[in-house]
Design a protein around this motif. Sequence first.
Motif, PDB file in Angstrom:
ATOM      1  N   GLY A  29      20.275 -16.155  39.900  1.00  0.00           N
ATOM      2  CA  GLY A  29      20.885 -15.685  38.662  1.00  0.00           C
ATOM      3  C   GLY A  29      22.398 -15.669  38.708  1.00  0.00           C
ATOM      4  O   GLY A  29      23.042 -14.832  38.062  1.00  0.00           O
ATOM      5  N   ILE A  30      22.988 -16.584  39.464  1.00  0.00           N
ATOM      6  CA  ILE A  30      24.449 -16.647  39.613  1.00  0.00           C
ATOM      7  C   ILE A  30      25.003 -17.682  38.645  1.00  0.00           C
ATOM      8  O   ILE A  30      24.460 -18.782  38.522  1.00  0.00           O
ATOM      9  CB  ILE A  30      24.820 -17.009  41.065  1.00  0.00           C
ATOM     10  N   SER A  31      26.082 -17.373  37.962  1.00  0.00           N
ATOM     11  CA  SER A  31      26.666 -18.295  36.994  1.00  0.00           C
ATOM     12  C   SER A  31      27.473 -19.382  37.700  1.00  0.00           C
ATOM     13  O   SER A  31      27.908 -19.218  38.849  1.00  0.00           O
ATOM     14  CB  SER A  31      27.590 -17.542  36.029  1.00  0.00           C
ATOM     15  N   ARG A  32      27.676 -20.491  37.021  1.00  0.00           N
ATOM     16  CA  ARG A  32      28.518 -21.550  37.570  1.00  0.00           C
ATOM     17  C   ARG A  32      29.950 -21.045  37.770  1.00  0.00           C
ATOM     18  O   ARG A  32      30.622 -21.449  38.713  1.00  0.00           O
ATOM     19  CB  ARG A  32      28.523 -22.772  36.631  1.00  0.00           C
ATOM     20  N   HIS A  33      30.391 -20.195  36.879  1.00  0.00           N
ATOM     21  CA  HIS A  33      31.747 -19.648  36.996  1.00  0.00           C
ATOM     22  C   HIS A  33      31.912 -18.880  38.293  1.00  0.00           C
ATOM     23  O   HIS A  33      32.897 -19.061  39.031  1.00  0.00           O
ATOM     24  CB  HIS A  33      32.038 -18.730  35.801  1.00  0.00           C
ATOM     25  N   ASP A  34      30.958 -18.001  38.599  1.00  0.00           N
ATOM     26  CA  ASP A  34      31.053 -17.201  39.819  1.00  0.00           C
ATOM     27  C   ASP A  34      30.928 -18.081  41.069  1.00  0.00           C
ATOM     28  O   ASP A  34      31.613 -17.861  42.072  1.00  0.00           O
ATOM     29  CB  ASP A  34      29.965 -16.123  39.831  1.00  0.00           C
ATOM     30  N   ALA A  35      30.056 -19.087  41.004  1.00  0.00           N
ATOM     31  CA  ALA A  35      29.911 -19.994  42.148  1.00  0.00           C
ATOM     32  C   ALA A  35      31.189 -20.791  42.362  1.00  0.00           C
ATOM     33  O   ALA A  35      31.640 -20.985  43.500  1.00  0.00           O
ATOM     34  CB  ALA A  35      28.734 -20.937  41.913  1.00  0.00           C
ATOM     35  N   ARG A  40      36.732 -21.633  45.474  1.00  0.00           N
ATOM     36  CA  ARG A  40      38.102 -21.900  45.064  1.00  0.00           C
ATOM     37  C   ARG A  40      38.164 -23.082  44.095  1.00  0.00           C
ATOM     38  O   ARG A  40      39.089 -23.898  44.135  1.00  0.00           O
ATOM     39  CB  ARG A  40      38.995 -22.168  46.289  1.00  0.00           C
ATOM     40  N   GLY A  41      37.143 -23.159  43.250  1.00  0.00           N
ATOM     41  CA  GLY A  41      37.058 -24.240  42.279  1.00  0.00           C
ATOM     42  C   GLY A  41      36.828 -23.684  40.888  1.00  0.00           C
ATOM     43  O   GLY A  41      37.226 -22.565  40.569  1.00  0.00           O
ATOM     44  N   ARG A  53      27.768 -35.957  40.859  1.00  0.00           N
ATOM     45  CA  ARG A  53      28.807 -36.888  40.414  1.00  0.00           C
ATOM     46  C   ARG A  53      30.014 -36.934  41.341  1.00  0.00           C
ATOM     47  O   ARG A  53      30.922 -37.735  41.134  1.00  0.00           O
ATOM     48  CB  ARG A  53      29.274 -36.502  39.004  1.00  0.00           C
ATOM     49  N   VAL A  54      30.050 -36.073  42.352  1.00  0.00           N
ATOM     50  CA  VAL A  54      31.195 -36.024  43.267  1.00  0.00           C
ATOM     51  C   VAL A  54      30.686 -35.940  44.700  1.00  0.00           C
ATOM     52  O   VAL A  54      29.520 -35.640  44.955  1.00  0.00           O
ATOM     53  CB  VAL A  54      32.093 -34.804  42.970  1.00  0.00           C
ATOM     54  N   SER A  55      31.580 -36.202  45.657  1.00  0.00           N
ATOM     55  CA  SER A  55      31.236 -35.997  47.061  1.00  0.00           C
ATOM     56  C   SER A  55      31.270 -34.501  47.355  1.00  0.00           C
ATOM     57  O   SER A  55      31.857 -33.716  46.601  1.00  0.00           O
ATOM     58  CB  SER A  55      32.205 -36.753  47.968  1.00  0.00           C
ATOM     59  N   PHE A  56      30.659 -34.099  48.458  1.00  0.00           N
ATOM     60  CA  PHE A  56      30.533 -32.682  48.798  1.00  0.00           C
ATOM     61  C   PHE A  56      31.328 -32.360  50.059  1.00  0.00           C
ATOM     62  O   PHE A  56      31.276 -33.118  51.042  1.00  0.00           O
ATOM     63  CB  PHE A  56      29.058 -32.320  49.042  1.00  0.00           C
ATOM     64  N   ARG A  57      32.040 -31.240  50.023  1.00  0.00           N
ATOM     65  CA  ARG A  57      32.687 -30.731  51.229  1.00  0.00           C
ATOM     66  C   ARG A  57      31.707 -29.795  51.938  1.00  0.00           C
ATOM     67  O   ARG A  57      31.120 -28.906  51.309  1.00  0.00           O
ATOM     68  CB  ARG A  57      33.966 -29.976  50.874  1.00  0.00           C
ATOM     69  N   GLU A  58      31.553 -29.992  53.231  1.00  0.00           N
ATOM     70  CA  GLU A  58      30.596 -29.176  53.986  1.00  0.00           C
ATOM     71  C   GLU A  58      30.924 -27.692  53.878  1.00  0.00           C
ATOM     72  O   GLU A  58      30.021 -26.856  53.751  1.00  0.00           O
ATOM     73  CB  GLU A  58      30.594 -29.619  55.453  1.00  0.00           C
ATOM     74  N   ARG A  59      32.208 -27.368  53.909  1.00  0.00           N
ATOM     75  CA  ARG A  59      32.608 -25.961  53.812  1.00  0.00           C
ATOM     76  C   ARG A  59      32.170 -25.353  52.487  1.00  0.00           C
ATOM     77  O   ARG A  59      31.675 -24.226  52.444  1.00  0.00           O
ATOM     78  CB  ARG A  59      34.130 -25.849  53.960  1.00  0.00           C
ATOM     79  N   ASP A  60      32.352 -26.107  51.384  1.00  0.00           N
ATOM     80  CA  ASP A  60      31.957 -25.593  50.068  1.00  0.00           C
ATOM     81  C   ASP A  60      30.452 -25.345  50.011  1.00  0.00           C
ATOM     82  O   ASP A  60      29.996 -24.303  49.507  1.00  0.00           O
ATOM     83  CB  ASP A  60      32.339 -26.594  48.970  1.00  0.00           C
ATOM     84  N   VAL A  61      29.666 -26.300  50.515  1.00  0.00           N
ATOM     85  CA  VAL A  61      28.212 -26.147  50.475  1.00  0.00           C
ATOM     86  C   VAL A  61      27.771 -24.979  51.352  1.00  0.00           C
ATOM     87  O   VAL A  61      26.887 -24.193  50.969  1.00  0.00           O
ATOM     88  CB  VAL A  61      27.521 -27.454  50.905  1.00  0.00           C
ATOM     89  N   ALA A  62      28.385 -24.826  52.533  1.00  0.00           N
ATOM     90  CA  ALA A  62      28.040 -23.707  53.413  1.00  0.00           C
ATOM     91  C   ALA A  62      28.324 -22.375  52.734  1.00  0.00           C
ATOM     92  O   ALA A  62      27.516 -21.431  52.811  1.00  0.00           O
ATOM     93  CB  ALA A  62      28.821 -23.821  54.719  1.00  0.00           C
TER      94      ALA A  62
END
Length: 288
Positions: A29-35, A40-41, A53-62
């Motif tokens: 139940g987390i919003s895209r805004h909060d995620a 820091r995006g 549509r974009v590549s992923f940073r491992e730090r962001d996914v973690a």
Amino acid sequence: MTQTQPGQGPTALRILLGTQLRKLRETKGISRHDAGHLIRGSESKISRMELGRVSFRERDVADLLTLYGVAEDDARGAILDLVERANEPGWWHRFNDLLPSWFQAYVGLEEAAERIRTYEVQFVPGLLQTKEYARAVITAGAVGAAPEEIARRVDLRLERQRVLEGPRKPTFWAVIDEAALRRPIGGTEVMRGQLQHLIELMSQSNVTIQIMPFDFGGHAAEGGAFSILRFPDAELPDIIYVEQLGSALYLDKRDEVDRYSEVMERLCAVSTTPAETIEILRKISREL
């Protein structure tokens, strides 16, 4: 956790990864805004990630996995491994200077698809073009381009065609408007060679070609060309690809997919049978 197919390309893996992240976020139940704020995006960055549509940073996914409550090492490891594989460049990477960003995604999806269904109005589909026909089409659309660039664009198109011959070759089903087959692109001999090539391709078990004949009149797809791609992984939605003059639409919402799929079914129902297709191709070739 979803098991991925061994031969899936990076674009399909990005879509799969994005789908998994979206499901984890929605479950909590987390919003895209909060995620987005956490990594820091922005909300739009999360949206692009979830659409693959974009590549992923491992730090962001973690960080997102922590936010979504994925604490088990095995579960985290499986997703982070997917990040690494999804970020690997595909074979088309060496053509990046020629490929607009909106088309790079399609080449990757084409590589990963299990089934491709396409309707074409103006040209023979790219995967079915001869080298000479492809050069004529590309030259007409790239006014002022150097001969070296034209040659590389042709090489790219021919490289794409190898997908129909590989060990994971997809089912390719094309409905081509008769107008595209009667337009003598490249001249009479080039067009005759193209028509003969289509006849030969009909012998491949994974290729089906139908023709939307002139004498049928109006039909369900008068809005223009489109493709429907289906993937071997059940987690991946079907994707509708609609190319425009300088961009493309990628549609994957259920109602959009259903609408285009219904149109494709109607097209197939009123177009030629395979035997009739060969007969018309030979007739057009004689008339040329």
